[in-house]
Enzyme design. Structure first.
Site, mmCIF file in Angstrom:
data_model
loop_
_atom_site.group_PDB
_atom_site.id
_atom_site.type_symbol
_atom_site.label_atom_id
_atom_site.label_comp_id
_atom_site.label_asym_id
_atom_site.label_seq_id
_atom_site.Cartn_x
_atom_site.Cartn_y
_atom_site.Cartn_z
ATOM 1 N N GLY A 71 2.257 -0.073 -6.920
ATOM 2 C CA GLY A 71 1.981 0.256 -5.527
ATOM 3 C C GLY A 71 3.152 -0.060 -4.600
ATOM 4 O O GLY A 71 3.458 0.711 -3.690
ATOM 5 N N ASN A 153 -6.996 -4.800 1.637
ATOM 6 C CA ASN A 153 -7.148 -5.621 0.441
ATOM 7 C C ASN A 153 -7.711 -7.011 0.727
ATOM 8 O O ASN A 153 -8.250 -7.654 -0.155
ATOM 9 C CB ASN A 153 -5.803 -5.756 -0.297
ATOM 10 C CG ASN A 153 -4.668 -6.134 0.614
ATOM 11 O OD1 ASN A 153 -4.471 -5.518 1.658
ATOM 12 N ND2 ASN A 153 -3.920 -7.153 0.248
ATOM 13 N N GLN A 181 -6.371 -0.174 -3.320
ATOM 14 C CA GLN A 181 -7.642 -0.881 -3.536
ATOM 15 C C GLN A 181 -8.831 0.060 -3.748
ATOM 16 O O GLN A 181 -9.913 -0.407 -4.095
ATOM 17 C CB GLN A 181 -7.942 -1.806 -2.340
ATOM 18 C CG GLN A 181 -6.980 -2.977 -2.219
ATOM 19 C CD GLN A 181 -7.132 -4.017 -3.338
ATOM 20 O OE1 GLN A 181 -8.148 -4.090 -4.017
ATOM 21 N NE2 GLN A 181 -6.106 -4.824 -3.534
ATOM 22 N N ALA A 202 -2.043 0.603 -11.233
ATOM 23 C CA ALA A 202 -2.985 0.558 -12.360
ATOM 24 C C ALA A 202 -3.689 -0.786 -12.518
ATOM 25 O O ALA A 202 -4.852 -0.843 -12.918
ATOM 26 C CB ALA A 202 -2.241 0.892 -13.657
ATOM 27 N N CYS A 329 -0.111 -12.063 -2.975
ATOM 28 C CA CYS A 329 1.256 -12.472 -2.675
ATOM 29 C C CYS A 329 1.268 -13.698 -1.781
ATOM 30 O O CYS A 329 2.094 -14.581 -1.927
ATOM 31 C CB CYS A 329 2.004 -11.349 -1.981
ATOM 32 S SG CYS A 329 1.329 -9.760 -2.337
#
Ligand code: PLP
Length: 383
Positions: A71, A153, A181, A202, A329
């Site tokens: 992404g 997300n 998402q 994925a 993250c």
């Protein structure tokens, strides 16, 4: 202690069927897809089969799917290359986009190659459509890209892609949506949606990490970000992640094959968690949109704790429950969530994201609620 994984928005467990589909491409079929001999042709055929399968599921043309490393790369590509190649002079986006979009937009603004406009947001994270329209009006005809994610997300707030797309195209703006998402969780008909770019990863849908795709509407005219090879019809140099691409197509196939069943099951988990927390933990509230329209895999809960989210996350981890304070993250760093910061800068308490997947169970939800009650001392301490 059996651990509970409620961090499916960060990443998901690989589906055994996906794994099995990938194995031959890690063992036997190792030919370089660019080689013209039989080994290479075998690999090439698998990539093209994967592309056709994905295109079939999303109702677009195979040539509109460009495989990437995930992404982040796909998002970067849309923003950077549309400014470089498509005459984009204005990017309209929001402060709660994934960093792959938000920080890329900021970098572009700093370079001065395009101007960035931050659309106002409602408290649940929905874009203010009136403001979006105003921004589109003042930039009309000057080369505009709108980048708004399908579902957030961290919060699960889900934007209506058709409504945004129609508005963007009415003003001649390009529209990109980060669908990382939602891909595999909702059906997409890219032949009717007014959208130019869509990005997918994925590992968010029980596929492998390090692979994803960019859907680029045919004729969009963007040039590659990575040079050095003619792969992906000259759109992305670099030897393809063969097993990853095969795994991605398989993961999407399974997701769409069993979509309704997964939706029902996961929605049930989210609703039970909400109901039990509301009834049994005094003072909880929910961040973002929690209506039926919201992404059914994500529930963002604000606990009335004096301490910090990190402490609550730590206590949950000790109880064997994996969840997150923000996106994957930021959960590992000491920084708070940029989404919480943008929407609820003065909020008190600790916000935790529980994100569910098809391998979770009702029993796990109940165990998590019991653990939370123990942490908040609403339940007798374990013997
Ligand atoms: N966009 C969103 C909304 C995400 O949640 C993520 C993953 O956290 C990404 C982009 C990045 O995807 P990838 O991990 O494949 O680079």
């Amino acid at each position: 202690m059996e651990r509970i994984y409620f961090d499916n928005a960060a990443t998901t467990a690989i589906d055994p069927e996906v794994f099995d589909a990938m194995v031959p491409f890690l063992k036997e079929h190792y030919g370089n897809p660019s080689s013209i001999h039989a080994f290479g042709r075998r690999s090439r055929a698998a990539i093209e089969q994967a592309r056709r399968s994905i295109a079939g599921l999303l109702n677009c043309m195979p040539g509109e799917i460009i495989f990437t490393s995930g992404g982040t790369e796909a998002d970067n590509m849309v923003l950077m290359c549309s400014v470089r190649d498509l005459g984009v002079k204005h990017i309209i986006t929001s402060r709660i986009e994934h960093h792959a979009v938000e920080l890329t937009a900021e970098a572009i603004a700093q370079e001065g190659t395009a101007k960035v406009h931050w659309v106002r947001l409602h408290p649940d994270g929905m874009p203010d459509m009136t403001h979006l329209e105003e921004l589109l009006k003042v930039t009309e005809g000057e080369g505009v890209l709108v980048s708004l994610m399908h579902a957030n997300n961290e919060l699960g707030t889900r934007v209506d892609l058709s409504e945004v797309g129609v508005l963007c195209h009415r003003f001649g703006a390009l529209f990109h949506s980060d669908t990382v998402q939602t891909m595999g969780h909702y059906p997409f008909d890219l032949s009717t949606l007014e959208i130019d770019f869509v990005t997918c990863s994925a590992h968010k849908l029980h596929g492998p990490k390090g692979v994803g795709f960019l859907y680029m509407r045919s004729g969009a005219g963007m040039k590659p970000m990575f040079l050095g090879g003619a792969q992906e019809r000259n759109m992305r140099g670099g030897t393809e992640n063969m097993a990853g691409i095969v795994g991605l197509a398989k993961a999407l196939e399974i997701a769409y094959r069993d979509l309704e069943e997964h939706h029902r099951h996961i929605q049930g988990l989210k609703e039970r968690m909400m109901k039990r927390l509301k009834e049994e933990v005094p003072g909880v509230s929910f961040n973002g949109d929690v209506s039926e329209q919201s992404l059914y895999t994500v529930l963002n809960v604000r606990f009335p704790e004096d301490g910090k989210s990190e402490m609550l996350l730590y206590n949950l981890d000790i109880e064997g429950i994996a969840c997150s304070g923000g996106s994957a993250c930021s959960s590992g760093s000491n920084k708070g969530s940029h989404v919480q910061e943008a929407l609820y800068p003065d909020a008190e308490g600790a916000s935790i994201r529980f994100s569910f997947g098809r391998f979770n169970t009702m029993e796990e939800v109940d165990r998590a609620v019991t653990a939370l009650k123990r942490i908040f001392q609403l339940e007798p301490v374990k013997a």
